[in-house]
Design a protein around this motif. Sequence first.
Motif, PDB file in Angstrom:
ATOM      1  N   ARG A   1      38.646  35.344  29.266  1.00  0.00           N
ATOM      2  CA  ARG A   1      37.831  34.141  29.394  1.00  0.00           C
ATOM      3  C   ARG A   1      36.638  34.416  30.304  1.00  0.00           C
ATOM      4  NH1 ARG A   1      41.189  28.565  29.164  1.00  0.00           N
ATOM      5  NH2 ARG A   1      42.514  29.097  27.408  1.00  0.00           N
ATOM      6  N   PRO A   2      35.512  33.748  30.024  1.00  0.00           N
ATOM      7  CA  PRO A   2      34.319  33.960  30.861  1.00  0.00           C
ATOM      8  C   PRO A   2      34.555  33.536  32.310  1.00  0.00           C
ATOM      9  CG  PRO A   2      33.767  32.780  28.819  1.00  0.00           C
ATOM     10  CD  PRO A   2      35.262  32.795  28.925  1.00  0.00           C
ATOM     11  N   ASN A   3      33.883  34.236  33.202  1.00  0.00           N
ATOM     12  CA  ASN A   3      33.795  33.864  34.620  1.00  0.00           C
ATOM     13  C   ASN A   3      35.104  33.974  35.391  1.00  0.00           C
ATOM     14  OD1 ASN A   3      31.034  33.143  34.194  1.00  0.00           O
ATOM     15  ND2 ASN A   3      31.708  31.160  33.397  1.00  0.00           N
ATOM     16  N   THR A   4      36.096  34.651  34.832  1.00  0.00           N
ATOM     17  CA  THR A   4      37.310  34.885  35.615  1.00  0.00           C
ATOM     18  C   THR A   4      37.162  36.162  36.435  1.00  0.00           C
ATOM     19  OG1 THR A   4      38.311  35.948  33.671  1.00  0.00           O
ATOM     20  CG2 THR A   4      38.919  33.653  34.118  1.00  0.00           C
TER      21      THR A   4
ATOM     22  N   VAL B   1      42.868  37.168  39.631  1.00  0.00           N
ATOM     23  CA  VAL B   1      43.973  37.080  38.680  1.00  0.00           C
ATOM     24  C   VAL B   1      45.108  38.014  39.100  1.00  0.00           C
ATOM     25  CG1 VAL B   1      44.690  37.455  36.282  1.00  0.00           C
ATOM     26  CG2 VAL B   1      42.476  36.391  36.770  1.00  0.00           C
ATOM     27  N   ALA B   2      44.748  39.221  39.505  1.00  0.00           N
ATOM     28  CA  ALA B   2      45.763  40.185  39.933  1.00  0.00           C
ATOM     29  C   ALA B   2      46.480  39.733  41.201  1.00  0.00           C
ATOM     30  CB  ALA B   2      45.114  41.553  40.151  1.00  0.00           C
TER      31      ALA B   2
ATOM     32  N   ILE C   1      33.978  43.137  27.725  1.00  0.00           N
ATOM     33  CA  ILE C   1      34.772  42.909  28.944  1.00  0.00           C
ATOM     34  C   ILE C   1      35.613  44.135  29.294  1.00  0.00           C
ATOM     35  CG2 ILE C   1      34.856  40.403  28.599  1.00  0.00           C
ATOM     36  CD1 ILE C   1      37.789  40.814  27.656  1.00  0.00           C
ATOM     37  N   ARG C   2      35.264  45.277  28.721  1.00  0.00           N
ATOM     38  CA  ARG C   2      36.042  46.499  28.966  1.00  0.00           C
ATOM     39  C   ARG C   2      36.128  46.820  30.454  1.00  0.00           C
ATOM     40  NH1 ARG C   2      34.915  52.443  28.367  1.00  0.00           N
ATOM     41  NH2 ARG C   2      36.859  53.391  27.603  1.00  0.00           N
ATOM     42  N   GLY C   3      35.003  46.698  31.162  1.00  0.00           N
ATOM     43  CA  GLY C   3      35.010  46.977  32.597  1.00  0.00           C
ATOM     44  C   GLY C   3      35.886  46.011  33.371  1.00  0.00           C
TER      45      GLY C   3
END
Length: 255
Positions: free
Chosen positions: A92-95, A100-101, A135-137
Amino acid sequence: MTPQHPWTRYVALGDSFTEGIGDPEPGSPGGNRGWADRVAETLALGTENFSYANLAIRGRLLQQIVDEQVEPALELKPDLVSLSAGGNDIIRPNTDPDEVAARLELAVERLRRDGAAIVLFTGPDIGMTPVMKRIRGKVAIFNENVRAVAHRHDAVVVDMWALSELRDPRMWDADRLHFSPVGHQTIAMAVLDALGVPHELEPFTAEPLPVRPWRTARADDIVWAREYFVPWVVRRIRHRSSGDGITAKRPGFDA
């Protein structure tokens, strides 16, 4: 038969990945099999009174998994827990993958409360996917965090980023978001290998893929975007989930 491992109570937590979406099996609870079912089937061989529960539900975000699945899992008193969570947040954008981790680590701490072995997963390398490669990075940063969390809490990591087999398009379902049956089989093998459990699961033998003309590939991308990606985006805008109204396929050991 002599048991090949010490576990008798396995609980799987997560989202569509762990539920088994992309691997339809009418005879399985919920209509899907998946890697976790395959792992449980192997762990059950030669293990007396082996029990397996799968609390995963498609579309769940990390906090939903924590709120809905962690305590029910602990109530089952597992000695082995697999937790794959955060993937739906990361795409999702802007996460923030670090944030999250950090929340994933709190869940791991709770699940380790009674000494259960924990299995975590890095995200796969999605660089070959036209849309997701952006979003690979972000996925790579999240993966480094997952490895650090596993190190701090003595968890096992199934490194899907390193599974080069998963870059084969045949490992993925038509929606390019979920794994195909051979993808789930490949991941089940990786989980068992990470746990050091002998198995007889058959690896996928890949024949060379035919060369696809550039125009054909782009036309397929357009069809994919219309049939799968756009509906996914629309659900996000409307705050809907593919898991709305869905319950866990194996909510307890007697399921």
